[in-house]
Scaffold this motif. Structure first.
Motif, mmCIF file in Angstrom:
data_model
loop_
_atom_site.group_PDB
_atom_site.id
_atom_site.type_symbol
_atom_site.label_atom_id
_atom_site.label_comp_id
_atom_site.label_asym_id
_atom_site.label_seq_id
_atom_site.Cartn_x
_atom_site.Cartn_y
_atom_site.Cartn_z
ATOM 1 N N MET A 1 0.751 -0.822 -0.096
ATOM 2 C CA MET A 1 0.388 -0.353 -0.052
ATOM 3 C C MET A 1 1.015 1.315 0.136
ATOM 4 O O MET A 1 1.822 1.703 0.758
ATOM 5 N N ALA A 2 0.762 2.142 -1.093
ATOM 6 C CA ALA A 2 1.599 3.692 -0.821
ATOM 7 C C ALA A 2 0.765 4.188 0.308
ATOM 8 O O ALA A 2 -0.345 4.566 0.264
ATOM 9 N N VAL A 3 2.121 4.890 0.753
ATOM 10 C CA VAL A 3 1.840 5.929 1.549
ATOM 11 C C VAL A 3 2.155 6.780 1.169
ATOM 12 O O VAL A 3 3.988 7.168 0.436
ATOM 13 N N MET A 4 2.264 8.884 1.318
ATOM 14 C CA MET A 4 2.806 9.421 1.168
ATOM 15 C C MET A 4 3.319 10.375 2.473
ATOM 16 O O MET A 4 2.748 9.930 3.851
ATOM 17 N N VAL A 5 4.588 10.715 3.007
ATOM 18 C CA VAL A 5 4.855 11.588 4.323
ATOM 19 C C VAL A 5 3.551 13.172 4.304
ATOM 20 O O VAL A 5 4.374 13.471 3.159
ATOM 21 N N ALA A 6 3.655 12.944 5.442
ATOM 22 C CA ALA A 6 3.029 14.330 6.015
ATOM 23 C C ALA A 6 3.716 15.201 6.298
ATOM 24 O O ALA A 6 5.716 14.291 5.775
ATOM 25 N N ASP A 7 3.475 16.321 6.327
ATOM 26 C CA ASP A 7 4.451 17.627 6.409
ATOM 27 C C ASP A 7 5.347 17.303 7.795
ATOM 28 O O ASP A 7 5.021 16.622 8.558
ATOM 29 N N GLY A 8 6.774 17.446 7.089
ATOM 30 C CA GLY A 8 7.271 17.277 8.049
ATOM 31 C C GLY A 8 7.432 18.227 9.812
ATOM 32 O O GLY A 8 7.484 18.908 8.939
ATOM 33 N N ASP A 9 8.410 18.173 10.802
ATOM 34 C CA ASP A 9 8.684 18.972 11.173
ATOM 35 C C ASP A 9 9.734 19.447 11.291
ATOM 36 O O ASP A 9 10.577 19.371 12.339
ATOM 37 N N LEU A 10 9.583 20.563 10.293
ATOM 38 C CA LEU A 10 10.888 21.461 10.011
ATOM 39 C C LEU A 10 11.400 22.166 10.842
ATOM 40 O O LEU A 10 10.277 23.064 12.005
ATOM 41 N N GLY A 11 12.618 22.117 11.668
ATOM 42 C CA GLY A 11 13.459 22.544 12.898
ATOM 43 C C GLY A 11 13.446 21.570 13.948
ATOM 44 O O GLY A 11 14.290 22.159 14.499
ATOM 45 N N MET A 12 12.776 20.777 13.640
ATOM 46 C CA MET A 12 13.146 19.492 15.176
ATOM 47 C C MET A 12 14.696 19.062 15.259
ATOM 48 O O MET A 12 15.430 18.967 13.361
ATOM 49 N N ALA A 13 15.469 18.551 15.915
ATOM 50 C CA ALA A 13 16.837 18.114 16.259
ATOM 51 C C ALA A 13 16.885 16.770 15.197
ATOM 52 O O ALA A 13 16.161 15.774 15.632
ATOM 53 N N ALA A 14 17.772 16.314 14.994
ATOM 54 C CA ALA A 14 18.098 14.839 14.538
ATOM 55 C C ALA A 14 18.031 13.696 16.208
ATOM 56 O O ALA A 14 18.922 14.331 16.969
ATOM 57 N N PRO A 15 17.009 12.657 16.500
ATOM 58 C CA PRO A 15 18.053 12.222 17.230
ATOM 59 C C PRO A 15 18.420 11.246 16.802
ATOM 60 O O PRO A 15 18.366 10.806 15.835
ATOM 61 N N ASP A 16 19.375 11.487 18.118
ATOM 62 C CA ASP A 16 20.419 10.879 18.099
ATOM 63 C C ASP A 16 19.944 8.903 17.597
ATOM 64 O O ASP A 16 19.013 8.501 18.378
ATOM 65 N N PHE A 17 21.309 8.416 17.053
ATOM 66 C CA PHE A 17 20.940 6.714 17.606
ATOM 67 C C PHE A 17 22.303 6.540 17.260
ATOM 68 O O PHE A 17 23.385 6.569 16.941
ATOM 69 N N ARG A 18 22.511 5.058 17.484
ATOM 70 C CA ARG A 18 23.854 4.031 17.607
ATOM 71 C C ARG A 18 23.079 2.446 17.128
ATOM 72 O O ARG A 18 22.337 2.010 18.086
ATOM 73 N N LEU A 19 22.885 2.091 15.065
ATOM 74 C CA LEU A 19 22.627 1.565 15.392
ATOM 75 C C LEU A 19 23.801 0.481 14.712
ATOM 76 O O LEU A 19 24.658 0.561 14.659
ATOM 77 N N LYS A 20 23.143 -0.732 14.462
ATOM 78 C CA LYS A 20 24.765 -1.862 13.745
ATOM 79 C C LYS A 20 24.013 -1.641 12.050
ATOM 80 O O LYS A 20 23.348 -1.464 11.255
ATOM 81 N N ASP A 21 25.582 -1.581 11.125
ATOM 82 C CA ASP A 21 25.346 -2.536 9.890
ATOM 83 C C ASP A 21 25.141 -4.035 9.676
ATOM 84 O O ASP A 21 25.367 -4.445 11.119
ATOM 85 N N PRO A 22 25.110 -4.374 8.668
ATOM 86 C CA PRO A 22 24.826 -6.082 8.879
ATOM 87 C C PRO A 22 25.679 -7.253 9.017
ATOM 88 O O PRO A 22 25.227 -7.842 9.436
ATOM 89 N N GLY A 23 26.980 -6.217 8.775
ATOM 90 C CA GLY A 23 28.604 -6.936 9.003
ATOM 91 C C GLY A 23 28.305 -6.952 11.081
ATOM 92 O O GLY A 23 29.136 -7.516 11.237
ATOM 93 N N GLY A 24 26.889 -6.429 12.158
ATOM 94 C CA GLY A 24 27.424 -5.745 12.974
ATOM 95 C C GLY A 24 27.861 -5.170 13.682
ATOM 96 O O GLY A 24 28.767 -4.673 14.872
ATOM 97 N N SER A 25 28.938 -4.139 12.685
ATOM 98 C CA SER A 25 29.306 -2.882 13.121
ATOM 99 C C SER A 25 29.032 -1.588 13.959
ATOM 100 O O SER A 25 27.870 -1.519 13.197
ATOM 101 N N GLU A 26 28.230 -1.090 14.619
ATOM 102 C CA GLU A 26 28.120 -0.159 15.324
ATOM 103 C C GLU A 26 27.990 1.436 14.823
ATOM 104 O O GLU A 26 29.532 1.813 14.324
ATOM 105 N N VAL A 27 26.765 1.911 14.047
ATOM 106 C CA VAL A 27 27.464 3.302 13.366
ATOM 107 C C VAL A 27 26.111 4.283 14.372
ATOM 108 O O VAL A 27 24.901 4.161 14.147
#
Length: 183
Positions: free
Chosen positions: A1-27
């Motif tokens: 099912m196709a979904v369209m993005v709603a208007d974004g919250d322009l000006g919001m700060a990028a939420p921090d993250f730390r995730l793994k790539d397929p090889g297991g390295s964290e970025v």
């Protein structure tokens, strides 16, 4: 099912993250942050909207990195229910499309929720201070690629962000497959 993005919250700060790539390295966000801006995109392997533009994503990411814009892709889907999106297949997908940026898996789907991502592809363009300035489409492609000479909406917006700190006032919503949330 196709979904369209709603208007974004322009000006919001990028939420921090730390995730793994397929090889297991964290970025983390700080690892991919660019001097002139950062592009965080939510994509997956199986979505026809992503497949239609995967080569263009690779092209634009390479061109944006040359302008000091960091790039990262995050796969938010429940890959237990959608095995084509599993980490081992992410590595193959990234390699086959020439991705030269991290492609990370959001195991808990918490990062996608923090960003307010709703579909794949979903693009979040941040300025050098990690404030959201662009929430739009790559180009006019949908489940089929647009013409080869289609306007590069995302690329042009992010170059403008790098040069001036502000994205265009007119932003066209991205369209894609809904994120496959865990139940």
């Amino acid at each position: 099912m196709a979904v369209m993005v709603a208007d974004g919250d322009l000006g919001m700060a990028a939420p921090d993250f730390r995730l793994k790539d397929p090889g297991g390295s964290e970025v983390g966000l700080q690892d991919v942050r660019g001097e002139n801006g950062t592009l965080v995109m939510f994509i997956c392997n199986h979505c026809p909207y992503v497949k239609a533009i995967a080569g263009r994503i690779a092209r634009d990411a390479k061109d944006l990195k040359a302008k000091g814009i960091g790039v990262v892709a995050i796969m938010p889907n429940d890959y237990a229910s959608f095995p084509d999106d599993a980490p081992d297949r992410m590595a193959v997908f990234a390699d086959s499309h020439g991705f030269d940026f991290p492609y990370l898996v959001d195991e808990t789907q918490g990062v996608a929720k923090a960003y307010g991502a709703v579909c794949t592809p979903d693009f979040f363009g941040f300025d050098k201070d990690l404030k959201l300035t662009y929430r739009g489409r790559l180009d006019e492609s949908r489940a089929q690629p647009a013409a080869p000479d289609a306007k590069r909406d995302l690329y042009d917006a992010m170059v403008q962000v790098a040069d001036t700190g502000a994205a265009p006032a007119e932003q066209h919503a991205s369209m894609g497959c809904s994120i496959k949330w865990r139940t």
